[in-house]
Design a protein around this motif. Structure first.
Motif, PDB file in Angstrom:
ATOM      1  N   GLN A  97      -5.393  -1.717   3.480  1.00 20.09           N
ATOM      2  CA  GLN A  97      -4.815  -1.406   2.184  1.00 20.09           C
ATOM      3  C   GLN A  97      -3.819  -0.329   2.413  1.00 20.09           C
ATOM      4  OE1 GLN A  97      -7.191  -2.235  -1.672  1.00 20.09           O
ATOM      5  NE2 GLN A  97      -8.896  -1.646  -0.066  1.00 20.09           N
ATOM      6  N   GLY A 152       1.007  -3.163  -7.537  1.00 22.23           N
ATOM      7  CA  GLY A 152      -0.207  -3.108  -6.497  1.00 22.23           C
ATOM      8  C   GLY A 152      -0.167  -1.554  -5.603  1.00 22.23           C
ATOM      9  N   ILE A 153       1.070  -0.904  -6.068  1.00 20.79           N
ATOM     10  CA  ILE A 153       1.034   0.360  -5.233  1.00 20.79           C
ATOM     11  C   ILE A 153       0.091   1.407  -5.928  1.00 20.79           C
ATOM     12  CG2 ILE A 153       2.517   2.207  -4.739  1.00 20.79           C
ATOM     13  CD1 ILE A 153       4.770   0.287  -4.013  1.00 20.79           C
ATOM     14  N   VAL A 184       2.300   4.290   2.145  1.00 25.55           N
ATOM     15  CA  VAL A 184       2.153   3.685   1.258  1.00 25.55           C
ATOM     16  C   VAL A 184       0.581   2.835   0.901  1.00 25.55           C
ATOM     17  CG1 VAL A 184       3.193   1.846  -0.576  1.00 25.55           C
ATOM     18  CG2 VAL A 184       4.580   3.153   0.975  1.00 25.55           C
ATOM     19  N   THR A 185      -0.100   3.313   0.027  1.00 21.71           N
ATOM     20  CA  THR A 185      -1.493   2.506  -0.197  1.00 21.71           C
ATOM     21  C   THR A 185      -1.207   1.625  -1.299  1.00 21.71           C
ATOM     22  OG1 THR A 185      -2.336   4.251  -1.737  1.00 21.71           O
ATOM     23  CG2 THR A 185      -2.748   4.714   0.438  1.00 21.71           C
ATOM     24  N   TYR A 186      -1.944   0.817  -1.066  1.00 19.01           N
ATOM     25  CA  TYR A 186      -1.834  -0.430  -2.233  1.00 19.01           C
ATOM     26  C   TYR A 186      -3.270  -1.113  -2.550  1.00 19.01           C
ATOM     27  CZ  TYR A 186      -1.423  -2.950   2.159  1.00 19.01           C
ATOM     28  OH  TYR A 186      -1.885  -4.016   3.294  1.00 19.01           O
ATOM     29  N   ASP A 187      -3.341  -1.462  -3.639  1.00 12.71           N
ATOM     30  CA  ASP A 187      -4.550  -2.561  -4.039  1.00 12.71           C
ATOM     31  C   ASP A 187      -4.627  -3.794  -3.320  1.00 12.71           C
ATOM     32  OD1 ASP A 187      -6.540  -3.965  -5.408  1.00 12.71           O
ATOM     33  OD2 ASP A 187      -6.056  -3.309  -7.320  1.00 12.71           O
ATOM     34  N   THR A 233      -1.852  -7.205  -3.987  1.00 15.32           N
ATOM     35  CA  THR A 233      -0.796  -7.476  -2.955  1.00 15.32           C
ATOM     36  C   THR A 233      -1.340  -7.378  -1.371  1.00 15.32           C
ATOM     37  OG1 THR A 233       1.675  -6.901  -2.342  1.00 15.32           O
ATOM     38  CG2 THR A 233      -0.026  -4.854  -2.795  1.00 15.32           C
ATOM     39  N   LEU A 276       4.182  -6.877   0.276  1.00 19.87           N
ATOM     40  CA  LEU A 276       4.611  -5.708  -0.008  1.00 19.87           C
ATOM     41  C   LEU A 276       5.838  -5.224   1.073  1.00 19.87           C
ATOM     42  CD1 LEU A 276       4.460  -3.245  -1.676  1.00 19.87           C
ATOM     43  CD2 LEU A 276       2.775  -2.264  -0.431  1.00 19.87           C
TER      44      LEU A 276
END
Length: 244
Positions: free
Chosen positions: A18, A50-51, A63-66, A70, A75
């Motif tokens: 993630q 999503g970020i 960059v962390t994301y859900d 995404t 991404l």
């Protein structure tokens, strides 16, 4: 790469399931970091779904994301044109903040040691520290703690072998080629050479007046000037000066 010239390469790599890392370089370079700050602004303006967080360092951006919204492939595909754009965009002129510092005394217990390390007088150390502007590469460690560089080689003294348990808020220090100030009281191992009377962090208004990509120019003040500024800060009447 000189004078803010466009960059022509970067790396994009996954970090767990993630997060991803955008790498623009492998050294502490002011132009690379300014490119990084431009990229951060472009990503924020794009408002990509999503970020979760953008975590900058000297030459990298995590960059962390859900992962439900995404994934790495999606991404990274979306980020690539933003990265390409940021690496070729003109660099904006940074804001330079003028920060008063009372050097030495109780607020600067390591000034004499730095002078001995540099084989200079304490006055020469102060002159070296105030003679140049410092780029804020990123904020971290504490709320509002600005990692800045680069310190003159002569006074770039390494950290303390044994960190202090508490360093007062406003303390200004050196750690190798880095300089910075402590927004709140904290343990730390930096060489403390002075103190600013400014309130660098207010929990009621956590957004600092300075940010990554800005510059800082320190200037020396006397005990009397320090006390006057501190009073004005407490009364809410002191305005931090800035130049472009």
């Amino acid at each position: 790469m000189k004078g803010g010239a466009p960059m022509d390469s970067y790396q994009l790599t996954p970090l767990g399931d993630q997060a991803l890392v955008i790498t623009l370089g492998d050294s502490i370079d002011p132009v690379v970091n300014r490119r990084l700050q431009t990229l951060i602004k472009e990503i924020r303006q794009a408002n990509l779904p999503g970020i979760v967080a953008l975590i900058p360092a000297y030459s990298t951006l995590t960059v962390t994301y859900d992962g439900i919204v995404t994934n790495y492939d999606k991404l990274s595909h979306t980020l690539k044109p933003l990265i390409d754009s940021s690496l070729s965009a003109p660099l904006a002129t940074p804001t330079t903040w003028l920060i008063p510092v009372r050097y030495g005394g109780d607020g600067g217990p390591d000034l004499a040691d730095v002078a001995n390390f540099a084989d200079q007088s304490t006055g020469e150390v102060v002159q070296a520290h105030t003679d140049q502007d410092y780029l804020i590469y990123f904020l971290g460690f504490l709320p509002g703690f600005a990692y800045m560089g680069s310190v003159d080689d002569k006074i770039a003294m390494p950290r303390l072998a044994k960190p202090r348990l508490e360093i007062p808020a406003g303390s200004v220090g050196i750690a190798g080629k880095q300089t910075g100030f402590y927004p709140v009281a904290s343990p730390g191992g930096w060489r403390i050479i002075g103190q600013t009377p400014l309130n660098l962090y207010d929990p009621a208004h956590p957004q600092s007046f300075y940010s990554a990509g800005d510059r800082v120019r320190f200037f020396a003040v006397t005990d009397h000037e320090f006390d006057l500024i501190k009073t004005d800060v407490a009364n809410g009447t002191y305005q931090v000066k800035a130049v472009n």
